[in-house]
Motif scaffolding. Structure first.
Motif, short mmCIF file in Angstrom:
data_model
loop_
_atom_site.label_atom_id
_atom_site.label_comp_id
_atom_site.label_asym_id
_atom_site.label_seq_id
_atom_site.Cartn_x
_atom_site.Cartn_y
_atom_site.Cartn_z
N LYS A 22 0.84 -1.20 0.00
CA LYS A 22 0.00 0.00 0.00
C LYS A 22 0.87 1.25 0.00
O LYS A 22 2.00 1.23 0.47
CB LYS A 22 -0.92 0.02 1.23
N ASP A 23 0.31 2.32 -0.53
CA ASP A 23 1.01 3.61 -0.54
C ASP A 23 -0.03 4.68 -0.82
O ASP A 23 -1.22 4.38 -1.01
CB ASP A 23 2.10 3.62 -1.60
N THR A 24 0.42 5.93 -0.86
CA THR A 24 -0.47 7.02 -1.29
C THR A 24 -0.21 7.31 -2.76
O THR A 24 0.88 7.05 -3.28
CB THR A 24 -0.20 8.31 -0.48
N LEU A 25 -1.21 7.85 -3.43
CA LEU A 25 -1.04 8.21 -4.84
C LEU A 25 0.04 9.27 -4.99
O LEU A 25 0.86 9.22 -5.92
CB LEU A 25 -2.36 8.72 -5.42
N THR A 26 0.09 10.22 -4.06
CA THR A 26 1.11 11.26 -4.13
C THR A 26 2.51 10.67 -4.10
O THR A 26 3.38 11.04 -4.90
CB THR A 26 0.92 12.27 -2.98
N ASN A 27 2.74 9.73 -3.19
CA ASN A 27 4.05 9.09 -3.12
C ASN A 27 4.40 8.38 -4.42
O ASN A 27 5.53 8.47 -4.92
CB ASN A 27 4.09 8.08 -1.97
N ARG A 28 3.43 7.64 -4.97
CA ARG A 28 3.71 6.88 -6.19
C ARG A 28 4.00 7.82 -7.36
O ARG A 28 4.90 7.57 -8.17
CB ARG A 28 2.53 5.96 -6.54
N LEU A 29 3.24 8.90 -7.48
CA LEU A 29 3.47 9.84 -8.57
C LEU A 29 4.81 10.53 -8.44
O LEU A 29 5.54 10.70 -9.42
CB LEU A 29 2.34 10.87 -8.62
N LEU A 30 5.16 10.93 -7.23
CA LEU A 30 6.44 11.59 -7.03
C LEU A 30 7.60 10.65 -7.36
O LEU A 30 8.63 11.09 -7.89
CB LEU A 30 6.57 12.09 -5.59
N SER A 31 7.43 9.37 -7.10
CA SER A 31 8.49 8.41 -7.42
C SER A 31 8.63 8.22 -8.93
O SER A 31 9.68 7.76 -9.41
CB SER A 31 8.22 7.07 -6.75
N GLU A 32 7.57 8.55 -9.68
CA GLU A 32 7.58 8.40 -11.14
C GLU A 32 7.84 9.71 -11.86
O GLU A 32 7.89 9.74 -13.09
CB GLU A 32 6.23 7.83 -11.61
N ALA A 33 7.99 10.81 -11.12
CA ALA A 33 8.05 12.14 -11.74
C ALA A 33 9.14 12.24 -12.80
O ALA A 33 8.89 12.71 -13.92
CB ALA A 33 8.26 13.20 -10.67
N ALA A 34 10.34 11.78 -12.47
CA ALA A 34 11.45 11.90 -13.43
C ALA A 34 11.18 11.08 -14.69
O ALA A 34 11.48 11.52 -15.81
CB ALA A 34 12.75 11.45 -12.77
N GLU A 40 9.64 17.26 -9.55
CA GLU A 40 8.83 17.09 -8.35
C GLU A 40 8.07 18.38 -8.02
O GLU A 40 6.93 18.33 -7.57
CB GLU A 40 9.71 16.68 -7.17
N GLN A 41 8.70 19.53 -8.28
CA GLN A 41 8.04 20.80 -8.00
C GLN A 41 6.82 21.00 -8.92
O GLN A 41 5.75 21.43 -8.46
CB GLN A 41 9.03 21.96 -8.19
N GLU A 42 6.99 20.66 -10.19
CA GLU A 42 5.87 20.79 -11.13
C GLU A 42 4.75 19.83 -10.78
O GLU A 42 3.56 20.18 -10.85
CB GLU A 42 6.35 20.54 -12.56
N LEU A 43 5.11 18.60 -10.42
CA LEU A 43 4.10 17.62 -10.08
C LEU A 43 3.36 18.01 -8.80
O LEU A 43 2.13 17.87 -8.71
CB LEU A 43 4.75 16.25 -9.91
N TRP A 89 -10.27 1.30 -9.96
CA TRP A 89 -8.88 1.04 -9.58
C TRP A 89 -8.01 1.23 -10.81
O TRP A 89 -7.75 0.29 -11.57
CB TRP A 89 -8.76 -0.36 -8.99
N VAL A 90 -7.56 2.44 -11.01
CA VAL A 90 -6.89 2.85 -12.25
C VAL A 90 -5.38 2.65 -12.11
O VAL A 90 -4.79 2.87 -11.04
CB VAL A 90 -7.19 4.34 -12.54
N GLU A 91 -4.74 2.25 -13.21
CA GLU A 91 -3.29 2.08 -13.21
C GLU A 91 -2.60 3.44 -13.03
O GLU A 91 -2.92 4.40 -13.71
CB GLU A 91 -2.83 1.44 -14.51
N VAL A 92 -1.66 3.49 -12.11
CA VAL A 92 -0.93 4.74 -11.85
C VAL A 92 -0.18 5.19 -13.11
O VAL A 92 -0.08 6.39 -13.38
CB VAL A 92 0.03 4.57 -10.66
N VAL A 93 0.34 4.25 -13.89
CA VAL A 93 1.08 4.63 -15.10
C VAL A 93 0.17 5.36 -16.09
O VAL A 93 0.64 6.21 -16.86
CB VAL A 93 1.73 3.40 -15.78
N TYR A 94 -1.12 5.03 -16.08
CA TYR A 94 -2.07 5.73 -16.95
C TYR A 94 -2.20 7.18 -16.51
O TYR A 94 -2.12 8.11 -17.33
CB TYR A 94 -3.41 5.00 -16.90
N LEU A 95 -2.40 7.40 -15.22
CA LEU A 95 -2.50 8.76 -14.71
C LEU A 95 -1.21 9.54 -14.98
O LEU A 95 -1.26 10.73 -15.33
CB LEU A 95 -2.81 8.76 -13.22
N CYS A 96 -0.05 8.89 -14.83
CA CYS A 96 1.22 9.55 -15.13
C CYS A 96 1.23 10.05 -16.57
O CYS A 96 1.63 11.20 -16.84
CB CYS A 96 2.38 8.59 -14.91
#
Length: 290
Positions: A22-34, A40-43, A89-96
């Motif tokens: 488990k994690d938060t969406l914010t954490n997962r997105l920040l880990s994928e930002a690069a 990270e600032q833009e995200l 339950w949407v794939e995080v990579v899709y939202l990215c």
């Protein structure tokens, strides 16, 4: 900075064995930002426009090995039943991919209402789908989002793409789920689905009124449709051919992936569309009735 884990998710109640972590969406997105080309600032600034979404919970799907976030509503059938599914339950990579495309294609003024609409669980999938056509279009090709003046009255069309090779492409984006809900309403107690008999006219509802008559050699007009059910290929193509040929020149059955079913009135236009949106032919969205 790690954000605290979310409150208990629905997936933990209905299918706990599907959860690997488990994690938060914010954490997962920040880990994928690069990886998606956003600092990270833009995200963080983007997520500040969508606080409800950024607080969503995430889980690692043990079946697919993909991270998913829980944000969406069950489908409600005519009989009152609720249908849980991947729309929740949407794939995080899709939202990215959506956020990267929105940041690249929308103006600062357009981003604010787009992110606000993304926060509506009832419309979340529809708003995600609006970016799907543009994810692979070459950055050098200009585009405009939610353009007006090309249809009856003041109705907006999702994308004006180009000029590209001396043509504009006007594209409206639809995500259709009514036929899926109708099919689920007809599901017998055995749970075995009957042969599909959904109406392909649902796919093209309100499409003609979005466009004026145009010369397709100057302005090619069509619709991108994302649907939860495979479509009868012959039936949907016949329904398309019955539309006003001067207004609707092509249609696409597609999603965020690079394979799609593209149909145009002129064969060369289908090749042009596939090249512009970097699509490959697919049978994933259709079936042949026997």
């Amino acid at each position: 900075m790690d954000y605290d884990l979310p409150m208990k998710m629905i997936i933990e109640q209905v299918l706990p064995k599907a959860i690997g972590a488990k994690d938060t969406l914010t954490n997962r997105l920040l880990s994928e930002a690069a990886a998606i080309g956003i600092s990270e600032q833009e995200l963080t600034a983007l997520l500040a426009m969508a606080p409800t979404l950024s607080n969503a919970g995430c889980f690692l799907d043990v079946v697919t090995g993909l991270w998913r976030y829980e944000f969406g509503l069950p489908y409600t059938l005519d009989n009152g039943q609720a249908v849980l599914g991947t729309q929740m339950w949407v794939e995080v990579v899709y939202l990215c991919a959506v956020l990267a495309c929105a940041r690249r294609r929308l103006t600062a003024e357009q981003l604010v209402p787009y992110m606000r609409r993304l926060c509506d669980p009832a419309k979340h999938q529809d708003v995600l789908a609006e970016m799907s056509p543009m994810m692979r279009v070459d950055p050098s090709v200009p585009s405009d989002f939610e353009v007006v003046g090309h249809g009856t009255g003041n109705r907006a069309i999702d994308w004006c793409v180009g000029p590209h090779l001396d043509r504009l492409v006007l594209l409206d984006v639809k995500r259709r789920s009514a036929d899926f809900r109708q099919a689920m309403d007809k599901l017998p107690d055995t749970g075995i689905a009957p042969a599909p008999d959904h109406d392909p006219a649902l796919m093209f509802r309100s499409v003609e009124s979005k466009f004026l008559v145009k010369d397709p050699m100057v302005c090619l007009q069509g619709v991108w449709i994302t649907t939860d059910l495979k479509q009868d290929r012959i039936a949907i193509e016949n329904k398309f051919m019955a539309l006003d040929a001067g207004k609707v020149h092509f249609f696409i059955l597609g999603d965020r992936k690079p394979d799609a079913h593209v149909v145009s009135r002129l064969p060369d236009d289908a090749e042009y569309i596939r090249a512009l949106f970097k699509l490959v032919p697919s049978s994933r969205f259709t079936f042949e009735r026997t």
